[in-house]
Design a protein around this motif. Structure first.
Motif, short mmCIF file in Angstrom:
data_model
loop_
_atom_site.label_atom_id
_atom_site.label_comp_id
_atom_site.label_asym_id
_atom_site.label_seq_id
_atom_site.Cartn_x
_atom_site.Cartn_y
_atom_site.Cartn_z
N ARG A 48 8.87 -9.42 -2.95
CA ARG A 48 7.37 -9.67 -2.66
C ARG A 48 7.07 -8.84 -1.06
N ALA A 49 8.03 -8.89 -0.46
CA ALA A 49 7.66 -8.08 0.82
C ALA A 49 7.59 -6.67 0.58
N GLU A 50 8.33 -6.25 -0.43
CA GLU A 50 8.19 -4.75 -0.68
C GLU A 50 6.65 -4.60 -1.24
N ARG A 51 6.40 -5.51 -2.42
CA ARG A 51 4.97 -5.32 -2.92
C ARG A 51 3.91 -5.46 -2.03
N ASP A 52 4.07 -6.37 -0.76
CA ASP A 52 2.90 -6.29 0.27
C ASP A 52 2.99 -4.92 1.19
N THR A 53 4.13 -4.46 1.35
CA THR A 53 4.15 -3.37 1.97
C THR A 53 3.22 -2.09 1.16
N ALA A 54 3.56 -1.98 0.13
CA ALA A 54 3.00 -1.15 -1.15
C ALA A 54 1.56 -1.43 -1.05
N LEU A 55 1.14 -2.68 -1.03
CA LEU A 55 -0.28 -2.91 -1.14
C LEU A 55 -1.09 -2.90 0.16
N ASP A 56 -0.46 -2.78 1.34
CA ASP A 56 -0.97 -2.43 2.72
C ASP A 56 -1.25 -0.85 2.69
N ALA A 57 -0.33 -0.26 2.02
CA ALA A 57 -0.46 1.20 1.98
C ALA A 57 -1.74 1.77 1.06
N HIS A 58 -1.97 0.89 -0.09
CA HIS A 58 -3.03 1.09 -1.09
C HIS A 58 -4.34 0.74 -0.32
N TYR A 59 -4.29 -0.31 0.50
CA TYR A 59 -5.40 -0.61 1.30
C TYR A 59 -5.85 0.53 2.05
N THR A 60 -5.04 1.08 2.75
CA THR A 60 -5.28 2.03 3.87
C THR A 60 -5.97 3.21 3.18
N LYS A 61 -5.46 3.58 1.86
CA LYS A 61 -6.01 4.71 1.23
C LYS A 61 -7.26 4.32 1.19
N LEU A 62 -7.61 3.38 0.48
CA LEU A 62 -9.06 2.55 0.00
C LEU A 62 -10.01 2.86 1.22
N GLU A 63 -9.36 2.35 2.32
CA GLU A 63 -10.24 2.35 3.42
C GLU A 63 -10.65 3.81 3.99
N ASN A 64 -9.51 4.82 3.91
CA ASN A 64 -9.77 6.07 4.44
C ASN A 64 -10.97 6.78 3.25
N LYS A 65 -10.97 6.22 2.26
CA LYS A 65 -11.78 7.15 1.25
C LYS A 65 -13.30 6.31 1.50
N ALA A 66 -13.26 5.30 1.64
CA ALA A 66 -14.71 4.49 2.07
C ALA A 66 -15.58 5.15 3.18
N ASP A 67 -16.34 6.13 2.83
CA ASP A 67 -17.41 6.93 3.74
C ASP A 67 -18.67 6.33 3.98
N THR A 68 -18.95 5.07 3.61
CA THR A 68 -20.07 4.42 3.78
C THR A 68 -19.98 3.06 4.26
N ASP A 69 -21.08 2.45 4.81
CA ASP A 69 -20.63 0.92 5.28
C ASP A 69 -20.57 -0.01 3.85
N ALA A 70 -21.28 0.64 3.00
CA ALA A 70 -21.32 -0.28 1.56
C ALA A 70 -20.01 -0.13 0.90
N LYS A 71 -19.31 1.12 0.98
CA LYS A 71 -18.08 1.26 0.42
C LYS A 71 -17.07 0.72 1.10
N LYS A 72 -17.18 0.50 2.40
CA LYS A 72 -16.27 -0.12 3.39
C LYS A 72 -16.17 -1.81 3.17
N ALA A 73 -17.34 -2.36 2.92
CA ALA A 73 -17.74 -3.65 2.48
C ALA A 73 -17.05 -3.85 1.36
N ALA A 74 -17.17 -3.14 0.32
CA ALA A 74 -16.43 -3.12 -1.02
C ALA A 74 -15.08 -3.34 -1.15
N VAL A 75 -14.43 -2.38 -0.02
CA VAL A 75 -13.10 -2.72 0.01
C VAL A 75 -12.57 -3.68 0.83
#
Length: 249
Positions: A87-114
């Motif tokens: 579970r800890a390993e999956r959480d770490t991988a998920l955090d990394a995925h969240y970071t990638k999504l946040e970096n791609k969100a270039d508008t307030d709407a997209k950031k809110a969606a993430v």
């Protein structure tokens, strides 16, 4: 959540129950207590052998029970540690995925969606894990009940058999003292000992144990499968919403 773990647990639990199998040495001892014409002469020695056989078997069973219960506890701890690590390993991988999504969100709407996706995903993961934890806890509680409750106390049952054996011995001694011939006294004594042994065996039937353990495993699997299915459905919907918000395929 591999089935092999639960197979091992079930096998371990069965092993504990199988220690309550017929006391062959106890039954066999009645063949060596001075049958026939010498029984009344050797009645005290006969009783001593029977009681000694019960005491020896009681000690052996208690030692094996302690060892098997310790093994069961150890297996559970290892399983919990493995699950926690995964579970800890999956959480770490998920955090990394969240970071990638946040970096791609270039508008307030997209950031809110993430942010909404993260909140939804975290809630779904928690729901799934809570359900899995509950299924495991219920399974273990059931196994513990089979071991310590449903089939009674080994010590109590063995003590009951010992009491019955002592009663059979007293009956035999009184019978001999009253003039009953040795062969008759022996036949009655052996029947009484067999009855005590059979009563002990009857209280530890193996058939119901296997059926109950299988039922517990089936119920656990059904709960886990349902939790996983719900998680997949929720995540499919969450991803679809996120893709629409981000304008991706």
């Amino acid at each position: 959540m591999k089935n092999t773990f639960y197979t091992k647990v079930a096998t371990g639990a069965l092993g504990i129950m199988m220690m309550t199998a017929p006391l062959a040495t106890f039954a066999a001892t009645t063949e060596k207590v001075g049958a026939g014409a010498n029984f009344c002469t050797n009645v005290d020695a006969a009783g001593a052998k029977i009681i000694s056989a019960i005491d020896t078997k009681t000690g052996t069973i208690n030692a094996k029970s302690t060892k098997r219960l310790a093994t069961l506890a150890d297996n559970r701890q290892k399983r919990d540690e493995t699950l926690s690590t995964k579970r800890a390993e999956r959480d770490t991988a998920l955090d990394a995925h969240y970071t990638k999504l946040e970096n791609k969100a270039d508008t307030d709407a997209k950031k809110a969606a993430v942010t909404a996706f993260k909140t939804s995903t975290d809630a779904s993961i928690k729901t799934r894990r809570d359900a899995v934890n509950a299924a495991i806890a219920t399974y273990r509680t059931g196994i513990d009940a089979l071991i310590s409750g449903k089939f009674g106390s080994l010590d109590t049952d063995l003590a009951t058999m010992k009491t019955s054996a002592n009663a059979a011995l007293t009956k035999a001694k009184n019978s001999c003292a009253g003039g009953t011939d040795s062969k008759t006294a022996y036949t009655t004594f052996r029947a009484d000992i067999k009855a005590a042994h059979d009563a002990y065996k009857a209280s530890h039937s193996q058939t119901k144990i296997s059926a109950d353990i299988k039922a517990l495993g089936t119920a656990r699997k059904a709960s886990v499968d349902a939790a996983i299915a719900k998680f997949k459905t929720d995540m499919t919907a969450a991803r679809a919403t996120l893709k629409t918000a981000l304008g991706t395929k």
